[in-house]
Structure formats: C-alpha cells, structure tokens
Enzyme design. Structure first.
Site, PDB file in Angstrom:
ATOM      1  N   ARG A 163      -0.065  -3.990  12.429  1.00  0.00           N
ATOM      2  CA  ARG A 163      -0.918  -4.308  13.562  1.00  0.00           C
ATOM      3  C   ARG A 163      -0.350  -5.546  14.245  1.00  0.00           C
ATOM      4  O   ARG A 163       0.098  -6.486  13.565  1.00  0.00           O
ATOM      5  CB  ARG A 163      -2.360  -4.580  13.113  1.00  0.00           C
ATOM      6  CG  ARG A 163      -3.154  -3.320  12.741  1.00  0.00           C
ATOM      7  CD  ARG A 163      -3.443  -2.436  13.955  1.00  0.00           C
ATOM      8  NE  ARG A 163      -4.227  -1.266  13.639  1.00  0.00           N
ATOM      9  CZ  ARG A 163      -3.732  -0.049  13.370  1.00  0.00           C
ATOM     10  NH1 ARG A 163      -2.430   0.145  13.373  1.00  0.00           N
ATOM     11  NH2 ARG A 163      -4.532   0.975  13.116  1.00  0.00           N
TER      12      ARG A 163
ATOM     13  N   GLY B   8       0.863  -1.182   0.000  1.00  0.00           N
ATOM     14  CA  GLY B   8       0.000   0.000   0.000  1.00  0.00           C
ATOM     15  C   GLY B   8       0.895   1.227   0.000  1.00  0.00           C
ATOM     16  O   GLY B   8       2.090   1.145  -0.316  1.00  0.00           O
TER      17      GLY B   8
ATOM     18  N   ALA C 127       4.679   4.861  15.361  1.00  0.00           N
ATOM     19  CA  ALA C 127       5.219   5.043  13.998  1.00  0.00           C
ATOM     20  C   ALA C 127       4.681   6.303  13.322  1.00  0.00           C
ATOM     21  O   ALA C 127       5.370   6.931  12.533  1.00  0.00           O
ATOM     22  CB  ALA C 127       4.930   3.818  13.150  1.00  0.00           C
TER      23      ALA C 127
ATOM     24  N   GLU D 234      -2.243  -5.247  22.550  1.00  0.00           N
ATOM     25  CA  GLU D 234      -1.840  -3.903  22.937  1.00  0.00           C
ATOM     26  C   GLU D 234      -2.785  -3.293  23.965  1.00  0.00           C
ATOM     27  O   GLU D 234      -3.989  -3.462  23.816  1.00  0.00           O
ATOM     28  CB  GLU D 234      -1.873  -3.039  21.660  1.00  0.00           C
ATOM     29  CG  GLU D 234      -0.663  -2.196  21.498  1.00  0.00           C
ATOM     30  CD  GLU D 234      -0.632  -1.560  20.131  1.00  0.00           C
ATOM     31  OE1 GLU D 234      -0.468  -2.299  19.144  1.00  0.00           O
ATOM     32  OE2 GLU D 234      -0.795  -0.349  20.077  1.00  0.00           O
TER      33      GLU D 234
ATOM     34  N   HIS E 276       3.741   1.866  19.692  1.00  0.00           N
ATOM     35  CA  HIS E 276       2.817   2.258  18.612  1.00  0.00           C
ATOM     36  C   HIS E 276       2.930   3.761  18.296  1.00  0.00           C
ATOM     37  O   HIS E 276       1.946   4.502  18.405  1.00  0.00           O
ATOM     38  CB  HIS E 276       1.365   1.895  18.983  1.00  0.00           C
ATOM     39  CG  HIS E 276       0.479   1.729  17.778  1.00  0.00           C
ATOM     40  ND1 HIS E 276      -0.591   0.880  17.731  1.00  0.00           N
ATOM     41  CD2 HIS E 276       0.509   2.326  16.554  1.00  0.00           C
ATOM     42  CE1 HIS E 276      -1.190   0.955  16.551  1.00  0.00           C
ATOM     43  NE2 HIS E 276      -0.526   1.833  15.814  1.00  0.00           N
TER      44      HIS E 276
HETATM   45  C1  DGY Z   1      -2.857   4.012  11.939  1.00  0.00           C
HETATM   46  O1  DGY Z   1      -3.119   5.104  11.425  1.00  0.00           O
HETATM   47  O2  DGY Z   1      -3.499   2.996  11.686  1.00  0.00           O
HETATM   48  C2  DGY Z   1      -1.721   3.991  12.877  1.00  0.00           C
HETATM   49  O3  DGY Z   1      -1.524   2.748  13.427  1.00  0.00           O
HETATM   50  C3  DGY Z   1      -1.913   5.041  13.937  1.00  0.00           C
HETATM   51  O4  DGY Z   1      -0.697   5.313  14.473  1.00  0.00           O
END
Ligand code: DGY
Length: 329
Positions: A242, A159, A297, A271, A295
């Site tokens: 995830r 993606g 990122a 989580e 979490h």
């Molecule tokens: C998302 O946007 O799905 C991310 O995991 C949020 O940090």
C-alpha cells in the site's frame, strides 16, 4: 423476501454469476466503470443485505448507517482492507471479508519480481533507448545494470505474498533472504535458509527491499528518511503493498540524492495521484531509477476472477447465516 446485494463496480462476471444464480438474491451492479462517491454508494446500496465493494471505496460508519441496519456483510474485493473502518463495522455487528485466494499471492509475487528485474536490468530505460533510436551499436559499458542472483532480498512482512516472493527468490534466482515480521517463522527459515532480522538490520544488509505489510497506523511511513539512510546506496526498494507505507517525499529525496539506487512502485500515497506530497512532481515522469505501475500487481485474468469468486462466496455463506471463510478479524 429476496436478499439484496449491491456491487459497487463491474468485477469479473464469474462472481456476479455466482450471486445471480441464487434464487433468493436480488443483485445490482453499478453500471458505471468508475469509483462511486460515498453518497452514491449509500443511495444505491440503501436497504441491501450485502455490499461487495472495492479497495477504492471508503466504507465508514456513515456509509454503513446510510445503507441501513439490515446490512450483514461488507465483502471487500481485495486482500487489503484499509479502505474499511473495521471498528465502525464491528460496532454495528457487520461482517467484513477480504479475498486472500491461492492465486493472488503468486500474482503479486510475480509483479514484485517484474519490478525487481526491471530495475536491475534497466528494462524501461533500455526499451526507451531502442524506441528513440539511440542504439548505435554494442558497447561494453552500455546500460550496465545489476545482477539479482546471489544478492540479498529483504522481505518486510512475511504473509502469503512475502512467502511467495521468498520462494521465487531462493528457488528461482538463488538469492539470500532476510525477513522481518511481528513474529518469527522457524519452518520458513529452515525451508528457505532465511534469516530473521530487525527492520534496521534488514535495511542495512539488503540489496533489494520488498514491502508486504498491511497498511495500519503502525505501518504508515514505515519507510521514511531515517530508513532510507540505513539502506545501501546500491539498494532498490519495491512496494506492491500500500502506498502510504512509504513516505513518498522522503523516497524522492533518497532517489535524487543517490541514497538508494532505485525504486519500483505499484502503489502510491494518494492513489491515483502521483507524488501528492512531493515538491518536484516531474521527478516521477523523468527519473530513470524509478519504475511505476498503476496498482496492477494482482491484475491477471485468473487472479481477478478468483477474487470475484471468493467475494461472492463470502456473501453467499454470510447470508446463509454462517461465518464466511475470509472474515477479517
Ligand atoms: C489487494 O488485494 O489488496 C490488492 O491490492 C488488489 O490489487
């Protein structure tokens, strides 16, 4: 009558301001900086036309019914939407949106690289080594790591984030890229000299494996015992997608037995709990070949603000009777 919007937790102000700027909107934001229970969401959002929720909120038929029939849109403040029961929303003709902006893919790609580089260069170990006063002088074999250039990166899921990771890998680090996805992208292959592979082929041939697939029934435990056995002993696994995509119990056993060299994780199976299915929980605290982050990122001021703008825009457009830009289908 004013349209009611409920926001389940404080998000960057820009999104709230956009909603509050609408004269016919009555906007309420949860005053608590914590995850609300389903019961609290129902109580606070009852009678709302729009719900702005987070990936930590579980939104199912019960919550939707509790909020009421007037609810038109659930705007998730995340790209992922596995916290929302899409079928339940569809049955009730409630729109669901997410926040795939221009910045988030780049932020997540940067974090993916941070974990990769941190593992390859043994950054966390080296930092601890210094802080604990272990450095007694330069040594030819001290903390030897691995290089990243010219190595093969396996991207699982092509993606927007997967593409940004590939761009950095090829153009920035001179890596070779192989990828797997439900569909091939010939233009991508041409631009990045990337090769399409099946998951087993990718696992066998990659020095770094990075996961960028959504969490679906079909991707749960996509990487488990069998898959770890296919990987190189020198390979690193990175997960910024995830948690449940990786079987954590199998991961710890692969790390312990040296089936793979290390892992960089930003997401976890249960989580915020760490290693809920793992017998030896202390492994997460003590393992040298593991880098774990909470979490984060996408956690840059710029990206989180953009996400707030996108979520607000989705609500504004949906409540004006039009199709919001980021409708999840
Ligand atoms: C998302 O946007 O799905 C991310 O995991 C949020 O940090």
């Amino acid at each position: 009558m004013k349209k009611k919007i409920y926001v389940t937790r404080r998000i960057p102000e820009i999104g709230i301001e956009m909603l509050k700027a609408k004269k016919d909107f009555d906007v309420k934001v949860s005053p608590y900086d914590r995850v609300l229970s389903s019961r609290e969401i129902i109580k606070n959002a009852k009678g709302c036309d729009a719900l702005l929720c987070l990936l930590t909120d579980q939104i199912d038929g019960k919550v939707l019914d509790g909020i009421g029939k007037q609810l038109k849109i659930v705007a998730n403040y995340a790209v992922g939407f596995n916290n929302i029961n899409l079928e339940d929303a569809k049955k009730r003709e409630i729109m669901v949106t997410n926040t795939p902006g221009k910045l988030i893919s780049k932020s997540v790609a940067e974090h993916t690289f941070t974990l990769m580089m941190g593992l390859a260069k043994r950054m966390v170990e080296a930092d601890k080594f210094m802080r604990f006063g272990k450095y007694k002088g330069w040594g030819p074999l001290l903390l030897l790591g691995s290089d990243v250039h010219d190595k093969t990166l396996g991207i699982v899921g092509l993606g927007n984030i997967g593409i940004e990771v590939a761009r950095r890998a090829v153009k920035g680090f001179g890596m070779k890229v192989i990828y797997t996805d439900i569909k091939r992208d010939k233009n991508f292959e041409k631009e990045y000299k990337a090769k399409y592979a099946t998951l087993p082929e990718l696992l066998k041939n990659s020095d770094f494996v990075t996961l960028h697939v959504p969490l679906l029934k079909s991707t749960q435990h996509l990487i488990s015992t069998k898959q770890f056995k296919m990987m190189k002993k020198s390979a690193f696994l990175i997960n910024t997608s995830r948690g449940p995509i990786v079987d954590e119990r199998a991961l710890v056993s692969a790390l312990k037995s040296g089936e793979i060299a290390g892992a960089g994780l930003d997401v976890y199976e249960c989580e915020p709990k760490l290693g809920c299915t793992v017998f030896d929980k202390s492994y997460f605290k003590n393992a040298q070949n593991l880098i774990i982050t909470p979490h984060i990122a996408s956690a840059s001021t710029e990206t989180r603000s953009e996400m707030a703008e996108i979520a607000a825009k989705n609500i504004i457009v949906a409540l004006s009777g039009k199709t919001p830009p980021n409708l999840v289908k």
